[in-house]
Design a protein around this motif. Structure first.
Motif, PDB file in Angstrom:
ATOM      1  N   PRO A  80       0.710  -1.164  -0.279  1.00 27.54           N
ATOM      2  CA  PRO A  80      -0.121  -0.359  -0.458  1.00 27.54           C
ATOM      3  C   PRO A  80       0.608   1.057  -0.074  1.00 27.54           C
ATOM      4  CG  PRO A  80      -0.011  -1.437   1.492  1.00 27.54           C
ATOM      5  CD  PRO A  80       0.650  -2.054   1.500  1.00 27.54           C
ATOM      6  N   VAL A  81       0.709   2.517  -0.567  1.00 27.43           N
ATOM      7  CA  VAL A  81       1.497   4.063  -0.931  1.00 27.43           C
ATOM      8  C   VAL A  81       1.386   3.978   0.573  1.00 27.43           C
ATOM      9  CG1 VAL A  81       1.410   6.266  -1.717  1.00 27.43           C
ATOM     10  CG2 VAL A  81       0.045   3.816  -2.908  1.00 27.43           C
ATOM     11  N   ASP A  82       0.591   3.884   1.747  1.00 31.11           N
ATOM     12  CA  ASP A  82       0.732   4.321   2.888  1.00 31.11           C
ATOM     13  C   ASP A  82       1.455   3.233   3.594  1.00 31.11           C
ATOM     14  OD1 ASP A  82      -1.253   2.887   3.460  1.00 31.11           O
ATOM     15  OD2 ASP A  82      -3.098   4.804   4.216  1.00 31.11           O
ATOM     16  N   ALA A  83       2.252   2.732   2.948  1.00 31.33           N
ATOM     17  CA  ALA A  83       2.868   1.892   4.436  1.00 31.33           C
ATOM     18  C   ALA A  83       4.151   2.036   4.601  1.00 31.33           C
ATOM     19  CB  ALA A  83       2.881   0.367   3.615  1.00 31.33           C
ATOM     20  N   GLU A  84       4.674   2.007   6.038  1.00 30.29           N
ATOM     21  CA  GLU A  84       5.845   2.170   6.604  1.00 30.29           C
ATOM     22  C   GLU A  84       6.562   0.755   6.116  1.00 30.29           C
ATOM     23  OE1 GLU A  84       5.999   4.246   9.822  1.00 30.29           O
ATOM     24  OE2 GLU A  84       5.543   5.975   9.421  1.00 30.29           O
ATOM     25  N   HIS A 112      12.493  10.261   5.428  1.00 32.96           N
ATOM     26  CA  HIS A 112      12.346   8.948   5.900  1.00 32.96           C
ATOM     27  C   HIS A 112      12.828   9.546   7.956  1.00 32.96           C
ATOM     28  CE1 HIS A 112      17.049   9.038   7.160  1.00 32.96           C
ATOM     29  NE2 HIS A 112      16.591   8.803   8.551  1.00 32.96           N
ATOM     30  N   LYS A 120      11.916   3.667   9.464  1.00 30.74           N
ATOM     31  CA  LYS A 120      11.273   3.492   8.315  1.00 30.74           C
ATOM     32  C   LYS A 120      10.953   4.594   7.537  1.00 30.74           C
ATOM     33  CE  LYS A 120       9.230   0.002  11.349  1.00 30.74           C
ATOM     34  NZ  LYS A 120       9.228  -0.895  10.788  1.00 30.74           N
ATOM     35  N   ARG A 122       8.090   5.464   4.376  1.00 35.25           N
ATOM     36  CA  ARG A 122       7.175   5.713   3.562  1.00 35.25           C
ATOM     37  C   ARG A 122       6.994   5.096   1.980  1.00 35.25           C
ATOM     38  NH1 ARG A 122       2.143   7.742   6.013  1.00 35.25           N
ATOM     39  NH2 ARG A 122       1.721   6.785   6.354  1.00 35.25           N
ATOM     40  N   SER A 124       5.446   5.966  -0.325  1.00 40.64           N
ATOM     41  CA  SER A 124       4.570   7.161  -1.371  1.00 40.64           C
ATOM     42  C   SER A 124       6.319   7.400  -1.525  1.00 40.64           C
ATOM     43  CB  SER A 124       3.752   7.655  -1.155  1.00 40.64           C
ATOM     44  OG  SER A 124       4.295   8.543   0.677  1.00 40.64           O
ATOM     45  N   GLU A 125       7.577   7.688  -0.171  1.00 42.67           N
ATOM     46  CA  GLU A 125       8.251   9.018  -0.704  1.00 42.67           C
ATOM     47  C   GLU A 125       9.618   7.995  -1.222  1.00 42.67           C
ATOM     48  OE1 GLU A 125       9.232  11.463   0.296  1.00 42.67           O
ATOM     49  OE2 GLU A 125       7.423  12.059   1.996  1.00 42.67           O
TER      50      GLU A 125
END
Length: 152
Positions: A80-84, A112, A120, A122, A124-125
């Protein structure tokens, strides 16, 4: 007959039945795909009722990519794009070593967060960095191709 496997492909490779199923479904979706409209599929319900669904172009393309991976016998992991992500997961996504990823994080190339000793990232980053990296590589390759053509 072999038992039906329910464990996700992130932890294993598809078996022969799953590969054939993915090939069949990919062929069906591809036959219905229209570039600007996605794919229109008719599905039979257990009651015998026919239900039609139209997949958006983005959803059809996503399904096709997953089915392509399975039909070629490869596993995959959805992020998922919002996963860490851990640094190891992020390094695996970029196909680089973990120490190299740490250097990227410390240089500020990828934002990060640090919790204690752990970093961690993200997703998305990470994806944004990967896109920038790929665009830079593509531009450099194009420039090399032009230079190569000039030498001929």
């Amino acid at each position: 007959m072999a038992a039906i496997r329910k464990d996700a492909f992130a932890e294993r490779l598809p078996d022969e039945v799953e590969i054939r199923n993915a090939e069949q479904l990919r062929a069906i979706i591809a036959s219905q795909l229209k570039s600007d409209e996605g794919a229109r599929l008719s599905l039979a319900q257990p009651t015998g009722e026919i239900e039609t669904i139209t997949l958006s172009p983005a959803l059809a393309a996503s399904f096709m990519e997953v089915l392509r991976l399975v039909s070629t016998g490869r596993g995959f992991r959805m992020i998922p794009v919002d996963a860490e992500l851990t640094t190891q997961e992020a390094a695996d996504c970029l196909n680089v070593s973990r120490p190299y990823l740490i250097k990227l994080l410390e240089s500020g190339a990828i934002p990060h967060v640090k919790t204690g000793r752990h970093r961690k990232v993200r997703a998305s980053e990470l994806f944004a960095y990967k896109q920038r990296r790929d665009e830079t590589r593509s531009a450099a390759l194009s420039e090399l191709a032009v230079l190569d053509a000039d030498l001929l």
